[in-house]
Design an enzyme around this catalytic site. Structure first.
Site: not given
Length: 155
Positions: A118-120
């Site tokens: 989950p880089c977001h």
């Protein structure tokens, strides 16, 4: 390596992998949906469940390709809980080197497994949305999707 494409609310998710695990997930503006190979069935089911709101974690064998440092950053990203965010600065502190903020941001930007890693969930220290390879509108959609507080439209 096998490839599959499914339609999602933010575009077409293209994912690649094999018996060693999922190698990449990215979202495209245009693509054709494909038949899901057996090696990618579980990934397709979990990604679809994420988008329909019935899954908030992934339980997939992952095999992202990158440097040792990038993999260390990606492992840290996996620890950011669903529905929360952190900043690049906080992520650098978590990794033990506040001065590595630019390197951490660069590794975050090279994440080959969008959504699954989950880089977001990483935002600027001031709370603003900052870069996302899939575009800020997709990042906003993902964060809104994961938000525990759902804001309805007033008008």
């Amino acid at each position: 390596m096998e490839t599959a494409v499914i339609k999602t609310p933010i575009g077409y998710a293209e994912f690649k992998g094999d018996a060693h695990g999922l190698i990449s997930v990215k979202v495209l503006d245009e693509a054709l949906e494909t038949k899901i190979p057996a090696a990618l069935q579980e990934a397709a089911q979990q990604i679809e469940a994420y988008f329909n709101g019935s899954r908030n974690t992934f339980d997939l064998k992952l095999n992202p390709q990158g440097t040792a440092f990038q993999k260390k950053v990606w492992q840290a990203l996996l620890k950011i809980p669903f529905g929360t965010t952190t900043s690049y600065l906080e992520l650098s502190k978590t990794l033990g080197d506040v001065k590595a903020i630019r390197a951490v941001a660069a590794a975050n930007g090279k994440n080959p497994l969008w959504i699954v890693i989950p880089c977001h969930r990483v935002i600027g220290s001031n709370g603003e949305l900052t870069g996302y390879a899939g575009g800020l509108s997709r990042k906003k959609w993902l964060l809104d999707h994961e938000s525990p507080v759902k804001q309805g439209k007033l008008f």
